[in-house]
Scaffold this active site. Structure first.
Site, PDB file in Angstrom:
ATOM      1  N   TYR A   1       1.074  -4.020   8.984  1.00  0.00           N
ATOM      2  CA  TYR A   1       0.601  -4.155   7.281  1.00  0.00           C
ATOM      3  C   TYR A   1      -0.599  -5.470   7.249  1.00  0.00           C
ATOM      4  O   TYR A   1      -1.366  -5.005   6.914  1.00  0.00           O
ATOM      5  CB  TYR A   1       1.760  -3.964   6.237  1.00  0.00           C
ATOM      6  CG  TYR A   1       0.950  -3.598   4.522  1.00  0.00           C
ATOM      7  CD1 TYR A   1       0.528  -3.318   4.415  1.00  0.00           C
ATOM      8  CD2 TYR A   1       0.800  -4.775   3.698  1.00  0.00           C
ATOM      9  CE1 TYR A   1       0.224  -2.519   2.853  1.00  0.00           C
ATOM     10  CE2 TYR A   1       0.944  -4.815   2.343  1.00  0.00           C
ATOM     11  CZ  TYR A   1       0.236  -3.515   2.357  1.00  0.00           C
ATOM     12  OH  TYR A   1      -0.554  -3.378   0.616  1.00  0.00           O
TER      13      TYR A   1
ATOM     14  N   THR B   1       3.891  -0.001  -8.304  1.00  0.00           N
ATOM     15  CA  THR B   1       3.671   1.654  -7.965  1.00  0.00           C
ATOM     16  C   THR B   1       4.729   2.208  -7.272  1.00  0.00           C
ATOM     17  O   THR B   1       5.399   1.277  -6.591  1.00  0.00           O
ATOM     18  CB  THR B   1       2.565   1.631  -7.463  1.00  0.00           C
ATOM     19  OG1 THR B   1       2.450   0.932  -6.332  1.00  0.00           O
ATOM     20  CG2 THR B   1       1.371   0.246  -8.309  1.00  0.00           C
TER      21      THR B   1
ATOM     22  N   ILE C   1       2.651  -4.987  -7.710  1.00  0.00           N
ATOM     23  CA  ILE C   1       2.337  -4.616  -7.712  1.00  0.00           C
ATOM     24  C   ILE C   1       3.479  -3.260  -8.754  1.00  0.00           C
ATOM     25  O   ILE C   1       3.849  -3.188  -7.765  1.00  0.00           O
ATOM     26  CB  ILE C   1       1.028  -3.655  -8.312  1.00  0.00           C
ATOM     27  CG1 ILE C   1       0.065  -5.194  -8.025  1.00  0.00           C
ATOM     28  CG2 ILE C   1       0.305  -2.936  -9.100  1.00  0.00           C
ATOM     29  CD1 ILE C   1      -0.379  -6.082  -8.501  1.00  0.00           C
TER      30      ILE C   1
HETATM   31  N1  LIG Z   1       1.957  -2.174  -4.488  1.00  0.00           N
HETATM   32  C1  LIG Z   1       1.685  -3.169  -4.385  1.00  0.00           C
HETATM   33  O1  LIG Z   1       2.364  -4.108  -4.669  1.00  0.00           O
HETATM   34  C2  LIG Z   1       0.510  -3.500  -3.363  1.00  0.00           C
HETATM   35  C3  LIG Z   1      -0.037  -5.164  -3.061  1.00  0.00           C
HETATM   36  C4  LIG Z   1      -0.777  -5.390  -2.394  1.00  0.00           C
HETATM   37  C5  LIG Z   1      -2.099  -3.932  -1.957  1.00  0.00           C
HETATM   38  N2  LIG Z   1      -1.662  -2.608  -2.711  1.00  0.00           N
HETATM   39  C6  LIG Z   1      -2.096  -1.628  -1.925  1.00  0.00           C
HETATM   40  O2  LIG Z   1      -2.934  -1.266  -2.865  1.00  0.00           O
HETATM   41  C7  LIG Z   1      -3.384   0.617  -2.445  1.00  0.00           C
HETATM   42  C8  LIG Z   1      -3.111   1.511  -3.579  1.00  0.00           C
HETATM   43  O3  LIG Z   1      -1.829   1.142  -3.618  1.00  0.00           O
HETATM   44  P1  LIG Z   1      -0.250   1.320  -4.606  1.00  0.00           P
HETATM   45  O4  LIG Z   1       0.547   0.194  -4.992  1.00  0.00           O
HETATM   46  O5  LIG Z   1      -1.112   2.000  -5.494  1.00  0.00           O
HETATM   47  O6  LIG Z   1       0.528   2.561  -3.976  1.00  0.00           O
HETATM   48  P2  LIG Z   1       0.562   4.072  -3.852  1.00  0.00           P
HETATM   49  O7  LIG Z   1       1.500   4.469  -3.356  1.00  0.00           O
HETATM   50  O8  LIG Z   1       1.324   4.331  -5.145  1.00  0.00           O
HETATM   51  O9  LIG Z   1      -0.920   5.044  -3.928  1.00  0.00           O
HETATM   52  C9  LIG Z   1      -1.736   5.239  -2.730  1.00  0.00           C
HETATM   53  C10 LIG Z   1      -2.448   6.538  -2.722  1.00  0.00           C
HETATM   54  O10 LIG Z   1      -2.774   6.006  -1.716  1.00  0.00           O
HETATM   55  C11 LIG Z   1      -3.194   7.789  -0.953  1.00  0.00           C
HETATM   56  N3  LIG Z   1      -2.705   8.191   0.228  1.00  0.00           N
HETATM   57  C12 LIG Z   1      -1.953   7.353   1.702  1.00  0.00           C
HETATM   58  N4  LIG Z   1      -2.478   7.732   2.342  1.00  0.00           N
HETATM   59  C13 LIG Z   1      -3.774   8.258   2.479  1.00  0.00           C
HETATM   60  C14 LIG Z   1      -5.285   9.107   3.465  1.00  0.00           C
HETATM   61  N5  LIG Z   1      -4.663   8.201   4.399  1.00  0.00           N
HETATM   62  N6  LIG Z   1      -6.157   9.302   3.064  1.00  0.00           N
HETATM   63  C15 LIG Z   1      -5.744   9.123   1.860  1.00  0.00           C
HETATM   64  N7  LIG Z   1      -4.973   8.560   0.607  1.00  0.00           N
HETATM   65  C16 LIG Z   1      -3.843   8.564   1.200  1.00  0.00           C
HETATM   66  C17 LIG Z   1      -1.228   8.263  -1.786  1.00  0.00           C
HETATM   67  O11 LIG Z   1      -1.602   9.572  -1.492  1.00  0.00           O
HETATM   68  C18 LIG Z   1      -1.110   7.776  -2.516  1.00  0.00           C
HETATM   69  O12 LIG Z   1      -2.048   8.542  -4.037  1.00  0.00           O
HETATM   70  C19 LIG Z   1      -2.694   0.437  -1.597  1.00  0.00           C
HETATM   71  O13 LIG Z   1      -4.174  -0.288  -0.292  1.00  0.00           O
HETATM   72  C20 LIG Z   1      -1.832  -0.854  -0.874  1.00  0.00           C
HETATM   73  O14 LIG Z   1      -1.760  -1.834   0.992  1.00  0.00           O
HETATM   74  C21 LIG Z   1      -0.445  -2.048  -2.505  1.00  0.00           C
END
Ligand SMILES: NC(=O)c1ccc[n+]([C@@H]2O[C@H](COP(=O)([O-])OP(=O)(O)OC[C@H]3O[C@@H](n4cnc5c(N)ncnc54)[C@H](O)[C@@H]3O)[C@@H](O)[C@H]2O)c1
Length: 261
Positions: A163, A198, A196
């Site tokens: 990651y 989610t 975040i």
């Molecule tokens: N939630 C957090 O705390 C956090 C913190 C830092 C970064 N992020 C990043 O933010 C982004 C969104 O994450 P989130 O928290 O909204 O997660 P989430 O799981 O709620 O949403 C992620 C979405 O991506 C889709 N997805 C997964 N693999 C995929 C693929 N191969 N092709 C297309 N779609 C795909 C999933 O179906 C889902 O709808 C991610 O890149 C994550 O790494 C999240």
């Protein structure tokens, strides 16, 4: 705050979002719609993408749903092609699709299969997106790209080496592309959120919704002592896509409740 016409910064702009079926991507897609954008809602989870489009259409926005696995180059290329065929261009792209994996192990024990899967999606998948988006933006004379990286794109993340490696890579893609296209009316930025609220964080690898102790720990890492909300990341993504940030490119912006202060 009520959204007024004055705040419709994306009127008639074509806004493409990956991972838009959930979390940060969903909040971003809905925000683009509220601000007048024509929204292309893409996700590997087609039903989730369609549900977001239903919400957008009900609110009066124009939107289409596309099933896209970002780790498949042909999926990404055809999604950009469909976007242009449907709406004529691609003004803003927010690349939010990503996974945090299911494994928590130190680096020397981390399984290769899980490493490769995360690299294929978070790193190579984001590169496919940026590559296809840039190609279209160059052809039309400009655009804006925002990659959702992570705090793990700026510092290490113990027990989740792919990651951190993939998200550092996303920051590298962002900075490189920002430099390459800076004089061609294309800006490329990244957002680096901490925790975040989610499904990824609450129900995924760390299952914070079911682990009060880990949830408290996650909150305490932020100086604000709370989780961030998807909307608080979406708001930054829209700002980075808007003319209000016109002199900002190549930036990896922490959205962290003061964690890195
Ligand atoms: N939630 C957090 O705390 C956090 C913190 C830092 C970064 N992020 C990043 O933010 C982004 C969104 O994450 P989130 O928290 O909204 O997660 P989430 O799981 O709620 O949403 C992620 C979405 O991506 C889709 N997805 C997964 N693999 C995929 C693929 N191969 N092709 C297309 N779609 C795909 C999933 O179906 C889902 O709808 C991610 O890149 C994550 O790494 C999240």
């Amino acid at each position: 705050m009520a959204i007024t016409n004055i705040m419709k910064r994306f009127q008639n702009k074509v806004c493409f979002v990956t991972g838009a079926g959930s979390g940060i991507g969903k909040a971003t897609a809905l925000s683009f719609g509220r601000e007048g954008g024509k929204v292309v809602v893409t996700d590997i989870n087609e039903a989730a993408a369609q549900a977001v489009v239903a919400e957008l259409l009900a609110s009066g926005a124009e939107a289409i749903a596309l099933k896209v696995d970002i780790s498949k180059r042909t999926d990404v290329e055809s999604a950009v092609k469909t976007t242009v065929e449907t709406f004529g261009r691609l003004d803003c792209a927010v690349n939010s699709a990503g996974i945090a994996g299911t494994v928590s192990l130190p680096t020397h024990e981390y399984p290769e299969e899980n490493w490769l899967q995360m690299m294929n999606i978070n790193l190579t998948g984001t590169w496919y997106c940026v590559k296809a988006e840039l190609t279209q933006m160059l052809a039309q004379g400009g655009g804006n790209i925002v990659n959702i990286a992570s705090a793990a794109g700026l510092v290490g993340q113990p027990t989740n080496v792919p990651y951190a490696a993939s998200k550092h890579g996303v920051v590298g893609i962002t900075k490189t592309a920002a430099i390459e296209y800076a004089t061609q009316n294309i800006r490329v930025n990244a957002i680096c959120p901490t925790a975040i609220e989610t499904p990824m964080l609450m129900e995924g690898r760390r299952k914070l919704a079911h682990n009060p102790e880990a949830l408290e720990q996650a909150k305490n890492l932020q100086r604000m002592k709370r989780m961030g909300q998807p909307q608080e990341v979406a708001d930054v993504a829209l700002w980075l896509c808007s003319d209000e940030s016109s002199f900002i490119t190549g930036h990896a912006m922490a959205v962290d409740g003061g964690a890195f202060a």
